[in-house]
Motif scaffolding. Structure first.
Motif, PDB file in Angstrom:
ATOM      1  N   MET A  20       0.838  -1.198   0.000  1.00  0.00           N
ATOM      2  CA  MET A  20       0.000   0.000   0.000  1.00  0.00           C
ATOM      3  C   MET A  20       0.874   1.250   0.000  1.00  0.00           C
ATOM      4  SD  MET A  20      -2.671   1.319   2.849  1.00  0.00           S
ATOM      5  CE  MET A  20      -3.903   0.058   2.876  1.00  0.00           C
ATOM      6  N   VAL A  64      -5.331   1.042  -5.684  1.00  0.00           N
ATOM      7  CA  VAL A  64      -5.262   1.925  -4.531  1.00  0.00           C
ATOM      8  C   VAL A  64      -6.686   2.348  -4.165  1.00  0.00           C
ATOM      9  CG1 VAL A  64      -4.576   4.224  -3.759  1.00  0.00           C
ATOM     10  CG2 VAL A  64      -2.964   2.796  -5.017  1.00  0.00           C
TER      11      VAL A  64
ATOM     12  N   TYR B  59      -0.989   6.966   3.826  1.00  0.00           N
ATOM     13  CA  TYR B  59      -1.177   6.111   2.663  1.00  0.00           C
ATOM     14  C   TYR B  59      -2.609   5.621   2.652  1.00  0.00           C
ATOM     15  CZ  TYR B  59       3.805   6.060   1.720  1.00  0.00           C
ATOM     16  OH  TYR B  59       5.086   6.425   1.407  1.00  0.00           O
ATOM     17  N   PRO B  60      -3.193   5.275   1.497  1.00  0.00           N
ATOM     18  CA  PRO B  60      -2.550   4.987   0.212  1.00  0.00           C
ATOM     19  C   PRO B  60      -2.202   6.198  -0.645  1.00  0.00           C
ATOM     20  CG  PRO B  60      -4.895   4.545   0.063  1.00  0.00           C
ATOM     21  CD  PRO B  60      -4.619   4.939   1.479  1.00  0.00           C
ATOM     22  N   ASP B  61      -2.691   7.397  -0.362  1.00  0.00           N
ATOM     23  CA  ASP B  61      -2.387   8.473  -1.315  1.00  0.00           C
ATOM     24  C   ASP B  61      -1.048   9.162  -1.059  1.00  0.00           C
ATOM     25  OD1 ASP B  61      -3.998   8.927   0.813  1.00  0.00           O
ATOM     26  OD2 ASP B  61      -5.473  10.136  -0.230  1.00  0.00           O
ATOM     27  N   ALA B  62      -0.287   8.721  -0.038  1.00  0.00           N
ATOM     28  CA  ALA B  62       1.040   9.277   0.252  1.00  0.00           C
ATOM     29  C   ALA B  62       1.014  10.781   0.498  1.00  0.00           C
ATOM     30  CB  ALA B  62       2.034   8.942  -0.860  1.00  0.00           C
ATOM     31  N   SER B 105       2.002  14.551  -2.637  1.00  0.00           N
ATOM     32  CA  SER B 105       2.590  13.322  -2.140  1.00  0.00           C
ATOM     33  C   SER B 105       4.100  13.477  -2.072  1.00  0.00           C
ATOM     34  CB  SER B 105       2.170  12.142  -3.006  1.00  0.00           C
ATOM     35  OG  SER B 105       3.139  11.907  -3.979  1.00  0.00           O
ATOM     36  N   LEU B 106       4.671  12.589  -1.288  1.00  0.00           N
ATOM     37  CA  LEU B 106       6.085  12.588  -0.968  1.00  0.00           C
ATOM     38  C   LEU B 106       6.988  12.702  -2.196  1.00  0.00           C
ATOM     39  CD1 LEU B 106       7.308  12.085   1.789  1.00  0.00           C
ATOM     40  CD2 LEU B 106       7.451   9.685   1.218  1.00  0.00           C
ATOM     41  N   ASN B 107       6.695  11.884  -3.201  1.00  0.00           N
ATOM     42  CA  ASN B 107       7.620  11.794  -4.319  1.00  0.00           C
ATOM     43  C   ASN B 107       7.494  12.941  -5.311  1.00  0.00           C
ATOM     44  OD1 ASN B 107       8.618   9.542  -3.164  1.00  0.00           O
ATOM     45  ND2 ASN B 107       7.499   8.114  -4.458  1.00  0.00           N
TER      46      ASN B 107
END
Lengths: 125, 597
Positions: A20, A64, B59-62, B105-107
């Motif tokens: 996840m 997701v 998470y899941p969307d970070a 998000s993180l990335n």
């Protein structure tokens, strides 16, 4: 630990959980409307059904499950939107946990849109 | 089954900014709102962006939240976790982003986008206190593969082919180290891990141990198989309490699972690991001193040869690698030497973790492929110097390294390119300096450190560094002549060539490289009796500009020594004899009438 098989068993059990947290580019996103209207109409069991089934079936690296706010069609809640890479968005309306199961099996795994629950089928465009 | 995971950073940086309270608040609020069976709260290791802690990733969307306080938690739970509306005001704002709402998000952040995480791959992603999570990301598969499919020679060859070099500072090829040790016959052999990270400003080893301790344990077992050893020791600083705790937990869990101990995977291979705590002497990071310390003696180095591969810990053949080096090993085994060697340039393969500190916006840990230009690290990932100040130099390798001046900002950062200009990667500390830093003062800072930390065994280091420090003091106080500068340089080379161990051999490096690149600053101190950056107290004075002074008396009231005098509504004056140069007056003045000169 006496064998690689034991290690593999733990890995498989845990994989869906840690997957996840990976950010794949071509994942399918299942978005459940969780505004006040959605929650009142029963969106939480739908969300939980999707989330746990996806993990149980080891699909969390491909799918997701997340929430969003009010989509603007409060009378059709719970609403679920499915975004598959390279395909048009599919919107399901008036969902419940059972319907969620069906959508997961037939649409997300089988690849066939469950027309009868979609917004298009209800005559709304 | 949880539908969402809340990852809260539990590294040392975020712990000190209060992440433990945030975790508690999440657990409490989730159960209050009846979400505790739907949302999991996980404490992870370091995410790298320590300046923005406590860091929370959902998470899941970070979704990447920065500087989260316990007070913010109810809002995140009711808005984001229940209703799916991220709390925008808490989302990390990228200082470099064109559209400040673009980052979620993180990335997506500049800080993470250019990084390649190998050694840090699990840091901030898994719960380091849960071995199952490590196994879930493929952990201990490499050990399984090595024990069941590979011969020790093949393991060594794989590590050799990967081109991995020691990440602790020396840069010695890891595979070669193992190869030299493997054929030596003895009743016992040892695998040691150097976790005595002592360079000021370096904290990557701590973060690996805190965020992904099992990767080090797994790698040590692999090394044990490769050289024929059944006992490992991790020498870790007692100043790293979180790392020590997590290592203890990790070793216990690995033993319970039989991943350490006897007959691992039913192959007949035995391997155990024990911890040894260091009391914080810098010299114990030197390999022979470290082993002497593990043996229970005073941590002092000894001459080499014999090298540890022949005669190391307790007089037995030993290999010693650093934490970050080990963290790369399991992935080299799983993904292959070719994969690892495809990253990096020339003789520097793979990635390296750097600890960015000093005058930089994004303080924290970054992992990048070897050979990445310095400019990318400083400007893109680090976000440049704060307050728009000009970047002046970066000190790499801590007290053993040298400085890279701004004119070399396009240099590729790898072992060989840095060596060409007299610098080293070292353990990966990068202390960034801007126009307000005095280079003589920086050299003095590092030399003070090595003078303190010299073990005193050899004369060159014990006395040589002290005499060098005295000369530097003379320069910063404005009492030196050009002869002293020559003497300083001469002494630096003498200490470098005559010291017994790495500490003394590298201690003069900060002095040598600052003289090389910033000779004009030394000359300004000596000839003009002036510190260009306004740092050296003896060479500057605080002055009140009579034109700008409104006579508000604020400065006179804060001066702790009563050095400021003047009548109300008339320009004041500072008595330079009495002034202790604390700078309190300059900070207080609303009219910017006080300056350093």
């Amino acid at each position: 630990m006496k064998s690689l098989a034991e290690l593999q068993a733990i890995r498989e059990k845990m994989q869906s959980r840690v997957n996840m947290r990976s950010e794949g580019a071509d994942v399918t996103r299942v978005v459940v409307g969780m505004a006040t209207c959605g929650i009142a109409a029963g969106a939480r069991p739908v969300l939980n059904e999707f989330a746990s089934k996806v993990q149980e079936k080891g699909l969390s690296d491909k799918i997701v499950v997340s929430q969003t706010g009010c989509i603007g069609l409060c009378q059709y809640e719970p609403i679920v939107e499915i975004f598959e890479p390279g395909k048009e968005k599919v919107t399901y309306i008036k969902m419940d946990a059972e319907k969620a199961d069906e959508v997961l099996e037939r649409h997300l795994i089988g690849g066939h849109i469950v027309e009868k629950y979609t917004m298009a089928a209800s005559g709304l465009k | 089954m949880y539908r969402s995971h809340v990852l809260v950073c539990g590294g040392t940086g975020c712990t000190s900014s209060g992440s433990a309270k945030v975790i508690e608040a999440f657990r409490e609020e989730l159960s209050k709102q009846g979400l505790d069976r739907e949302v999991a709260v996980i404490q992870t290791g370091c995410h790298g962006l320590c300046a923005e802690g406590p860091i929370v990733v959902v998470y899941p969307d970070a979704t990447f939240y920065a500087r989260v306080g316990a007070d913010d938690v109810p809002e995140i739970v009711s808005e984001h976790l229940l209703k799916g509306r991220p709390v925008t005001r808490l989302i990390y704002k990228d200082p470099n982003a064109v559209d400040e709402n673009a980052v979620h998000s993180l990335n997506d952040t500049e800080f993470y986008k250019k990084q390649v995480r190998v050694a840090l791959r699990n840091c901030g992603v898994i719960d380091p206190e849960n071995i199952d999570e490590y196994i879930g990301t493929g952990g201990y598969q490499a050990l399984g593969k090595v024990l069941t499919e590979m011969t020790p020679e093949q393991v060594i060859q794989e590590v050799l082919d990967s081109g991995l070099r020691g990440r602790g500072g020396g840069g010695f090829p890891t595979g070669l180290k193992w190869k030299l040790c493997a054929p030596n016959k003895a009743d016992k052999k040892f695998v040691c891990c150097n976790a005595d990270e002592g360079d000021p400003g370096a904290f990557m080893d701590r973060s690996v141990l805190e965020g992904d301790p099992h990767s080090v344990l797994e790698a040590m077992a692999i090394a044990g198989y490769a050289i024929g050893s059944s006992q490992g020791y991790i020498y870790v600083r007692a100043e790293y309490p979180i790392a020590v705790d997590r290592l203890k937990i990790a070793i216990r869990q690995a033993r319970e699972y039989g991943l350490l101990g006897e007959d691992i995977f039913g192959t007949g291979f035995n391997f155990n690991i024990d911890l040894r705590l260091g009391a914080g002497a810098f010299v114990c990071g030197e390999e022979t001193a470290l082993m002497t310390s593990i043996e229970g003696n005073r941590g002092e180095p000894r001459p080499r040869p014999p090298f540890p591969a022949v005669k190391g810990l307790f007089g037995k053949p030993t290999i010693l690698n650093n934490v970050e080096t080990y963290a790369n090993i399991p992935q080299i085994i799983m993904k292959g030497a070719e994969w690892f060697a495809s990253m990096g340039v020339g003789k520097s393969k793979g990635t390296k973790v750097f600890a960015l500190g000093g005058k930089i916006n994004n303080t924290g840990l970054v992992e990048i492929p070897m050979g990445t230009p310095l400019r990318t690290i400083i400007e893109d990932i680090g976000g440049g110097c704060p307050n728009g100040k000009k970047f002046k130099a970066v000190q790499t390798g801590g007290p053993s390294g040298g400085c890279i001046p701004a004119s070399y900002i396009d240099i590729p950062v790898d072992y060989d390119h840095l060596a060409e200009i007299g610098c080293i990667i070292g353990s990966g500390g990068m202390i960034v300096m801007d126009e307000d830093n005095c280079m003589v003062d920086i050299a003095k800072f590092f030399l003070e450190f090595t003078v303190d930390e010299s073990c005193g065994k050899c004369t060159a280091c014990r006395i040589g560094t002290r005499r060098m420090l005295e000369l530097l003091n003379k320069i910063t106080e404005g009492n030196a002549t050009m002869d002293d500068l020559d003497k300083l340089e001469q002494l630096a080379y003498y200490v470098k060539t005559n010291s017994l161990c790495g500490l003394g051999q590298t201690a003069p490096n900060p002095v040598i490289s600052t003289i090389k690149f910033f000779r004009h600053e030394y000359e300004a101190h000596i000839l003009d009796k002036r510190c260009p950056a306004g740092v050296c107290k003896a060479l500057m004075n605080y002055i009140i500009e009579p034109v700008d002074c409104k006579g508000c008396t604020a400065c006179a009231r804060v001066c702790p020594v009563g050095a400021i005098s003047g009548e109300l509504k008339k320009p004041h004056e500072i008595d330079t004899e009495k002034c202790i140069k604390c700078g309190a007056c300059m900070e207080t003045c609303k009219f910017h009438a006080i300056s350093k000169r």
